[in-house]
Design a protein around this motif. Structure first.
Motif, mmCIF file in Angstrom:
data_model
loop_
_atom_site.group_PDB
_atom_site.id
_atom_site.type_symbol
_atom_site.label_atom_id
_atom_site.label_comp_id
_atom_site.label_asym_id
_atom_site.label_seq_id
_atom_site.Cartn_x
_atom_site.Cartn_y
_atom_site.Cartn_z
ATOM 1 N N THR A 6 0.843 -1.194 0.000
ATOM 2 C CA THR A 6 0.000 0.000 0.000
ATOM 3 C C THR A 6 0.883 1.250 0.000
ATOM 4 O O THR A 6 1.700 1.435 0.892
ATOM 5 N N PRO A 7 0.743 2.077 -1.014
ATOM 6 C CA PRO A 7 1.614 3.251 -1.088
ATOM 7 C C PRO A 7 1.265 4.290 -0.022
ATOM 8 O O PRO A 7 0.136 4.339 0.465
ATOM 9 N N ARG A 8 2.243 5.088 0.284
ATOM 10 C CA ARG A 8 2.043 6.189 1.223
ATOM 11 C C ARG A 8 0.882 7.048 0.742
ATOM 12 O O ARG A 8 0.746 7.298 -0.460
ATOM 13 N N GLY A 9 0.035 7.472 1.668
ATOM 14 C CA GLY A 9 -1.082 8.334 1.281
ATOM 15 C C GLY A 9 -2.364 7.589 1.001
ATOM 16 O O GLY A 9 -3.435 8.177 0.972
ATOM 17 N N SER A 10 -2.283 6.287 0.788
ATOM 18 C CA SER A 10 -3.518 5.537 0.499
ATOM 19 C C SER A 10 -4.220 5.142 1.790
ATOM 20 O O SER A 10 -3.663 5.239 2.877
ATOM 21 N N LEU A 11 -5.443 4.693 1.587
ATOM 22 C CA LEU A 11 -6.254 4.327 2.742
ATOM 23 C C LEU A 11 -6.260 2.820 2.965
ATOM 24 O O LEU A 11 -6.305 2.035 2.020
ATOM 25 N N VAL A 12 -6.223 2.444 4.231
ATOM 26 C CA VAL A 12 -6.505 1.071 4.624
ATOM 27 C C VAL A 12 -7.579 1.141 5.704
ATOM 28 O O VAL A 12 -7.917 2.228 6.180
ATOM 29 N N GLY A 13 -8.109 -0.016 6.081
ATOM 30 C CA GLY A 13 -9.119 -0.044 7.133
ATOM 31 C C GLY A 13 -8.523 -0.605 8.411
ATOM 32 O O GLY A 13 -7.677 -1.496 8.369
ATOM 33 N N VAL A 14 -8.966 -0.069 9.536
ATOM 34 C CA VAL A 14 -8.450 -0.545 10.818
ATOM 35 C C VAL A 14 -9.608 -0.796 11.769
ATOM 36 O O VAL A 14 -10.501 0.037 11.912
ATOM 37 N N ARG A 15 -9.595 -1.954 12.390
ATOM 38 C CA ARG A 15 -10.503 -2.202 13.519
ATOM 39 C C ARG A 15 -9.649 -2.573 14.719
ATOM 40 O O ARG A 15 -8.640 -3.234 14.592
ATOM 41 N N GLY A 16 -10.061 -2.149 15.867
ATOM 42 C CA GLY A 16 -9.311 -2.497 17.058
ATOM 43 C C GLY A 16 -8.885 -1.256 17.814
ATOM 44 O O GLY A 16 -9.435 -0.182 17.560
ATOM 45 N N PRO A 17 -7.933 -1.376 18.703
ATOM 46 C CA PRO A 17 -7.168 -2.574 19.053
ATOM 47 C C PRO A 17 -7.984 -3.604 19.818
ATOM 48 O O PRO A 17 -8.954 -3.269 20.482
ATOM 49 N N PHE A 18 -7.519 -4.853 19.659
ATOM 50 C CA PHE A 18 -8.206 -5.981 20.273
ATOM 51 C C PHE A 18 -7.237 -6.815 21.102
ATOM 52 O O PHE A 18 -6.021 -6.758 20.916
ATOM 53 N N GLY A 19 -7.809 -7.607 21.979
ATOM 54 C CA GLY A 19 -7.058 -8.672 22.648
ATOM 55 C C GLY A 19 -6.379 -8.248 23.927
ATOM 56 O O GLY A 19 -6.409 -7.076 24.325
ATOM 57 N N THR A 20 -5.797 -9.257 24.561
ATOM 58 C CA THR A 20 -5.103 -9.020 25.829
ATOM 59 C C THR A 20 -3.716 -8.463 25.551
ATOM 60 O O THR A 20 -3.267 -8.420 24.408
ATOM 61 N N HIS A 21 -3.045 -8.042 26.625
ATOM 62 C CA HIS A 21 -1.746 -7.388 26.441
ATOM 63 C C HIS A 21 -0.696 -7.987 27.384
ATOM 64 O O HIS A 21 -1.022 -8.747 28.298
ATOM 65 N N PHE A 22 0.534 -7.628 27.136
ATOM 66 C CA PHE A 22 1.629 -8.005 28.039
ATOM 67 C C PHE A 22 1.542 -7.090 29.254
ATOM 68 O O PHE A 22 1.671 -5.862 29.119
ATOM 69 N N ASP A 23 1.320 -7.678 30.420
ATOM 70 C CA ASP A 23 1.077 -6.883 31.613
ATOM 71 C C ASP A 23 2.407 -6.504 32.261
ATOM 72 O O ASP A 23 2.997 -7.280 33.016
ATOM 73 N N LEU A 24 2.869 -5.284 31.972
ATOM 74 C CA LEU A 24 4.174 -4.869 32.464
ATOM 75 C C LEU A 24 4.141 -4.529 33.943
ATOM 76 O O LEU A 24 5.164 -4.571 34.622
#
Ligand SMILES: Cc1cc2nc3c(=O)[nH]c(=O)nc-3n(C[C@H](O)[C@H](O)[C@H](O)COP(=O)(O)OP(=O)(O)OC[C@H]3O[C@@H](n4cnc5c(N)ncnc54)[C@H](O)[C@@H]3O)c2cc1C
Ligand code: SF4
Ligand code: SF4
Ligand code: SF4
Lengths: 267, 356, 249, 429
Positions: free
Chosen positions: A79-97
């Motif tokens: 995907t070239p710079r400037g183009s659009l993509v779709g994003v859903r999220g963020p999802f899921g568990t994480h590293f608990d620091l």
């Protein structure tokens, strides 16, 4: 849930087949994320795949590193710079620091597994004083396949960083072989160590077993699992691993919760 | 509202239609009894019953009952969670949510197991962190008229799943078909149901009618074709993950996915992305998927659950074990559809028994 | 504009006709893709290389063997369309027979016939980028494959059983409700479960599904009254090379 | 001595693969061959040993353009062997299915294969650049035909609903209603098509054809009838083998059908029109008259007009069938295998298609014979070409090649069909 349009603000090839994108929301702010979480990235008309968040861009937005292995990842990588993509999220568990505070930390990454661990490492670096010894062990198939080489060098000045490759080239001077071989070299104090592990499933299991053998309790060994995901929100059913939905209950999970599940073939 | 007695169902159908509902109910079509839009009560399968056994279904002439048959091949799932829906369309990078089609449909003849299955799907699709709004809309547009099962099928086991044969909640109106003389006991399960019933020509139900209705349900419960012993089933399936029985089942299982398609609680889907060659718009559709397909778990070009044994194990273990971990209830309501409509005649109650 | 070519080997024309049967889409497809070579539809013969070549038909003659190699060289993506190109087609029934006998029965001067003893799928000779199944192929799937390959994505062409489509369509199961023998459980989806919708059993024109368990189905089909000979015939029709062994299972 | 060779490497806009070779020496035509290099597929051989119920599905695969014709000829041959007739509403449904195929196949030929010749385009798609509305009309017509085939047969190509004795499932009146609506639209488009194509410029060519087509007492024959020949002969289909003999001629790969001892006859739209025109539907008759077709049309270039008239007929008749259709009690007449021989013929869009089967004691096919229209027409097409080329040998080769291709397309040859032919020799020399 429909994807939100994000613009590719920058596109940096890491390796022959790996690209790091900075994605900025077209409108509105981009929701906060925790290290280890992922988004569902949509290449318009091509498809949608889970990709870990590797960092927050300075101007806001997500940094995500993608390896082109199939149609969707290839489309995203191109995907070239400037183009659009779709994003859903963020999802899921994480590293608990927070749970790592006051402990020695082992970060173990295999291949692209370094991508979701990058925010962990940056966090460790940002609050260095909160933790004990920090070791970063990284495995890659070949020296070429290593991602974030410059950052690795920078981190090497602050932590114990060791890199091993399966197949060295002529210039390679570091260790070769499996990442489990590095576990012995970092000197683990079992009573006060926790580990964050991400990479191919066999690599994670071997590493976790090695750490277990050295006395680290299973609940302080944390992995990030990969499964087929179509929705990211516990609806499509694809990512089930026994009782777990990898997208909701994972991807980041304690080894105590998954060791028994990963042992069963084709679960 | 007190229970009432209806002599015929036409006023009910008419009243629903006046309220703007398309009225759907069982009809005989292509050799099965299944849901289709009703013109009048005459379309109902009066005098028809079914005979169901593992991998076998036949229509049979059966007395005078209007609802003298068991679960039909389609469940209410078809209306709440359709086989295929469009999620969004994207033009110039901006996705537009597809309009949710949630037609007002009254379903006449819903069984207790179907209602129990809806309750299960409610937990799955509405109970979590990401409720499915389209499902909610379609669900809300339904008007459910339950019927007590009088003639359970040879593959039914709702009684042992605690899901039937008499509907206790989740409906607007519940009917029990009584004979001698032929009539229907009608009870309301909500305000909409009560309002509807109040508008119908009826008599108040006598104590004998209520007793007769109870007897219908009791007799049906005693005639279930199958049963499942739930005691310890959840733990047992965890212990039996490496059992050789899975391989044995796999020699018979076709991995055809019929069981998951007909199951009223199965909710798994996949998405398909595409582009229109002509105008370049992108679209995503969602469609039923099944844990029996290989692509379901494909990772890095190979499926996690490659063997038929692993795929069957996932299905049965999900229904009776991991579903409980995930949603606090079983994923099975005992409708028996997966047994009847399995071309190989694999019977989950029998396999569960063998896995003891 | 990307270039599309359509080629024909031993076949009935039905699969390439499917492209012309996309009445609603044909002109917009043609506006977005250059249909460079398509003898059945155009006397213009655009030179290769082609971005996408659709090949219909099986390899049955030495000439076609040569041709397919040339087509492969000229094509970025080579997609076989239909049971002939993908599995040898109905003409591959000769593979089960003694070709000498076949030819001597049919031809006065068998020595004159330049035909190979076997009808083979294109993939037996050159690499194929995608195989679209069906006898004939499905119109929607054809459009999907063209759109997907030109857009650089993986075509959405499920390889699971016909039964999934059958249930989604809302057909009654003819095997279970009518006792009609049906190959749906071992056959790949794509037709939309057409035969069961017409109260007949699937006869396998899309070839085997991703994980066919023919032995298990055959037990059921025998119980429904098919003898071994019938079983052999039903598997050995349009997809002999891919399905033909299922009856021995 | 001057040699001239005209080659048309691969014929375009025809179904299947063929080539043409013309040789001349000293201004005289020495050789003209319509070559078929379409590989043989051995249908007659592979049908042996199959169940008597299978030829409709299997022979449909001879040709993707006219599968219904194969299914109808096969069914009737097998039914006649088993002593069964299919009449009433079931026969009506067969007609309906067949009309769908005529509409679809003729619309394909007119708009996408043939008309571009008259307007000077390489293809129908290219023609759409300047005549979009026209091509859209053609596609809409074709779609109406395909939808009719799909409504009755399940799908447009290789329908699945046909069986010996009738159908697997009967369409309901409600299912046919939307098709009727589309056909009404199609009827208008068909009339417009006749008007459009009759205005084309036609080369002034006439041949003295001997025509062969089915003839039915009350119908413009499509599904069944006796075989009629323009010289006055009429014989039942069962006598076909006694009248039509196929022969190999030394110089050509093409098989020449001999009818009652004489070679070179024509089957197809021109033949049907010549033999049966009075039985056309009222609108089709009027359209034919308005188009100036006359009682018999011997100009092969004007076959496009006859095809258009036949679409009008098919639309009008299909509407009438739908109108009177009441689903019969059973989708098919039960047929039990009976050893013996059966003959069946019907009118494929390209002409008479004849099937013969011998059923053995076990209900299996013991022998099969299929005579497709294009194989019958091959000798006649070559004769057309000779007549066309011989007086024009001085013209440039490219021009002649183009003219020849057009002349071949006049007959809408279906090489896929003809190449399965029993005695076909493939000579690539
Ligand atoms: C929680 C999570 C986080 C992730 N984070 C990242 C990340 O940060 N970066 C990243 O790059 N990836 C990440 N992944 C992995 C990523 O989602 C997958 O690589 C991606 O789904 C691949 O999709 P694709 O469409 O590009 O490839 P696919 O088409 O699905 O193909 C994937 C692989 O399968 C092979 N393959 C495809 N089809 C076939 C076939 N028919 N036969 C044989 N082989 C085939 C391909 O060659 C390729 O090797 C993550 C996954 C998860 C679950
Ligand atoms: S698992 Fe079987 S019996 Fe249980 S609800 Fe599903 S289909 Fe019905
Ligand atoms: S259990 Fe039965 S219905 Fe389910 S996949 Fe196996 S064979 Fe098909
Ligand atoms: S009718 Fe055939 S395809 Fe449909 S579900 Fe039954 S076995 Fe499968």
């Amino acid at each position: 849930m429909i994807p939100a349009p994000y613009r590719v603000r920058s596109r940096r090839p890491d390796r022959a087949d790996t690209v790091t994108l900075v994605l900025e929301p077209v409108d509105g702010a981009c929701p906060p994320f925790l290290p280890g979480q992922f988004t569902m990235l949509y290449a318009p008309g091509v498809g949608e795949i889970p990709v870990s968040i590797s960092g927050r861009a300075r101007a806001g937005g997500y940094v995500q590193t993608i390896r082109a292995v199939g149609a969707v990842s290839r489309a995203l990588c191109h995907t070239p710079r400037g183009s659009l993509v779709g994003v859903r999220g963020p999802f899921g568990t994480h590293f608990d620091l927070a749970r790592a505070a006051g402990l020695d930390v082992v970060v173990a990454a295999g291949g692209l597994g370094l991508a979701p661990l990058r925010p962990v490492i940056r966090e460790l670096a940002a609050h260095r004083a909160r933790y004990g010894r920090i070791s970063l062990i990284v495995g890659a198939r070949t020296p070429d396949a290593l991602i974030y080489p410059r950052e690795l060098a920078r981190w090497g000045r602050r932590f114990d960083v060791r890199v091993t490759v399966d197949r060295p080239d002529r210039a390679w001077q570091g260790p070769t072989g499996l990442i489990t071989g590095l576990v012995g070299r970092i000197g683990v104090e079992p009573g006060r160590t926790c580990a964050f592990v991400c990479g191919p499933e066999i690599m994670m299991r071997a590493t976790a077993e090695e750490l277990l053998r050295r006395g680290i309790p299973a609940d302080r060994i944390v992995l990030s699992l990969e499964r087929n995901m179509k929705c990211g929100i516990g609806r499509c059913g694809h990512c089930q691993l026994g009782p777990l939905f990898t997208c909701l209950d994972g991807p980041v999970l304690g080894y105590d919760k998954v060791a028994g599940l990963l042992e069963v073939e084709q679960l | 509202m007190e229970p009432i007695v209806l002599d015929t169902l036409d006023p009910l159908i008419e009243a629903l239609r006046e309220r703007g509902y398309a009225v759907v109910g069982p009809v005989v079509r292509d050799g099965v009894i299944r849901f289709a839009e009703l013109g009048s009560a005459a379309d109902l399968p009066t005098g028809w019953g079914d005979e169901q056994a593992p991998g076998a279904y036949r229509l049979r002439a059966r007395g005078e009952l209007v609802f003298g048959f068991a679960a039909s091949p389609d469940a209410v799932k078809r209306f709440t969670h359709p086989p295929r829906t469009s999620l969004f369309r994207m033009r110039d990078g901006v996705p537009e949510r597809a309009p949710v089609e949630a037609p007002k449909v009254a379903i006449l003849g819903v069984r207790a197991c179907d209602l129990a299955a809806l309750a299960v799907q409610d937990r799955v699709l509405l109970g979590g962190r990401y409720p499915d709004e389209a499902y909610r809309k379609r669900r809300a547009a339904l008007f459910l008229i339950a019927v007590t099962c009088a003639v359970p099928g040879g593959t039914c086991f709702c009684a042992s799943m605690g899901a039937g044969p008499r509907a206790v909640s989740g409906f607007e109106v519940a009917l029990t078909e009584l004979s001698g003389p032929h009539r229907f006991l009608a009870e309301s399960g909500g305000e909409r149901g009560a309002a509807l019933l109040a508008a119908l020509p009826s008599q108040p139900a006598a104590a004998a009618d209520l007793e007769a209705a109870r007897a219908v349900a009791e007799a049906a419960a005693g005639r279930m074709g199958r049963r499942v012993d739930l005691d310890g089933v959840r733990e047992r399936l965890v212990q039996q993950r490496e059992s050789p029985i899975w391989n044995d089942i796999a020699t018979r299982c076709l991995t055809c996915a019929n069981c998951t398609m007909v199951c009223p609680t199965c909710f798994c889907v996949t998405v398909e992305d595409g582009t229109d060659l002509a105008d370049g718009t992108a679209e995503r559709t969602e469609r039923w998927d099944s844990c029996f397909t290989l692509d379901f778990t494909e990772l890095g070009g190979a499926p996690v659950r490659a063997s038929g044994a692993a795929r069957y194990r996932q299905w049965l273990s999900h229904k009776f074990s991991t579903w409980v971990d995930q949603f606090g209830a079983y994923g099975c309501v005992g409708c028996g559809r997966c047994i009847t409509w399995c071309p190989a005649g694999i019977d989950i109650t029998e396999e569960l028994e063998r896995l003891r | 504009m990307k270039k599309l070519a359509v080629f024909k080997l031993a076949s009935c024309d039905g699969c390439q006709l499917t492209l012309l049967d996309c009445e609603d889409e044909l002109l917009s497809v043609a506006a977005n893709v250059e249909i460079a070579y398509f003898l059945e539809a155009s006397s213009a013969r655009g030179e290769g290389p082609y971005d996408l070549s659709l090949v219909e038909g099986s390899i049955t003659t030495p000439e076609d063997l040569e041709r397919i190699r040339r087509i492969r060289r000229l094509s970025r993506h080579l997609v076989t369309i239909g049971a002939c190109a993908t599995a040898g087609g109905v003409q591959a029934l000769r593979n089960l027979a003694d070709v000498g006998e076949f030819a001597s029965i049919v031809y006065a001067r068998p020595g004159y016939i330049q035909t190979l003893d076997r009808s083979t799928p294109v993939s037996a000779h050159v690499s194929v980028d995608f195989e679209l199944r069906g006898c004939p192929i499905d119109r929607r799937q054809l459009l999907e494959v063209i759109a997907a390959l030109l857009a650089g994505r993986r075509p959405v062409v499920p390889t699971h059983s016909v039964c999934i489509e059958c249930k989604a369509r809302g057909n009654p199961c003819v095997l279970i409700a009518h006792g009609t023998p049906c190959l749906g459980p071992v056959t790949q989806a794509g037709c939309g479960a057409l035969c069961p919708a017409f109260n007949r059993g699937c006869f396998g024109c899309f070839g085997p599904m991703q994980s066919p368990n023919a032995a298990a189905l055959n037990a059921r089909l025998r119980a429904a009254g098919m003898d071994d000979e019938e079983l052999a015939r039903v598997y050995r029709t349009f997809n002999v090379t891919s399905f033909g062994g299922s009856c021995d299972a | 001595m001057t040699h001239k060779t005209i080659r048309v490497g691969a014929l375009t806009r025809v179904e299947g693969e063929g080539a043409l070779l013309v040789r001349a020496r000293d201004g005289r035509l020495t050789d003209l061959q319509l070559r078929i290099y379409e590989p043989p597929r051995f249908f007659e051989a592979l049908l042996r040993g199959r169940a008597f119920t299978e030829p409709p599905d299997i022979t449909a695969r001879v040709c993707g353009i006219c599968p219904v014709a194969y299914q109808m000829s096969a069914c009737q041959a097998l039914e006649s062997a088993c002593g069964v007739t299919v009449g009433g509403a079931l026969r009506d449904l067969r007609l309906l299915l067949y009309y769908g195929e005529w509409i679809e196949s003729h619309a394909l030929h007119i708009y996408l294969l043939h008309a571009p010749d008259f307007l000077g385009y390489p293809s129908g798609v290219a023609m759409a650049a300047d005549h979009r509305r026209l091509v859209e009309r053609g596609l809409a017509l074709k779609k109406a035909g395909n939808e009719l085939v799909a409504a009755v047969g399940g799908r447009a190509i290789h329908p699945v609903n046909v069986k010996v004795g009738g159908f697997h499932r009967l369409p309901s009146r409600a299912e046919l209603a939307p098709v009727a609506e589309r056909l009404l639209q199609a009827l208008g488009d068909a009339l417009a098509t006749v008007e459009w194509v009759s205005g084309f410029g036609f080369p002034d060519v006439e041949h003295d054809y001997r025509f062969l087509a089915l003839r039915h007492p009350t119908e413009y024959a499509i599904l069944s009838g006796d075989v009629a020949v323009s010289d006055g002969t009429t014989f039942p289909v069962a006598d076909w083998p006694r009248h039509v003999v196929e022969e190999q001629v030394p110089h050509s790969t093409a098989l020449h059908a001999r009818l009652d001892g004489r070679t070179g006859y024509l089957t197809g739209p021109l033949a049907r029109y010549a033999l049966n025109a009075p039985l056309l539907s009222p609108l089709a008759l009027r359209a034919a008259a308005d188009a100036g077709l006359g009682r018999v049309c011997r100009n092969p270039f004007r076959s496009i007009v006859v095809r258009a008239v036949e679409i009008v007929h098919a639309c009008e008749e299909a509407l009438a069938v739908i109108d009177r259709y009441v689903p019969p009690a059973r989708p098919a007449v039960p047929v039990a295998a009976r050893p013996g021989v059966g003959h069946g013929a019907s009118e494929a869009p390209r002409g008479t298609l004849y099937h013969r089967y011998r059923i053995d004691d076990g209900g299996k096919i013991a022998a099969a014979d299929i005579v497709p229209p294009t194989a019958q027409n091959q000798a006649r097409i070559e004769a057309d070409l000779r007549a066309l080329v011989a007086p024009r040998l001085d013209r440039p080769a490219a021009e002649l090649a183009g003219l020849c291709e057009r002349a071949i397309r006049n007959h809408d040859p279906c090489i896929s069909c003809s190449a399965h032919f029993l005695d076909l020799r493939i000579d690539h020399g």
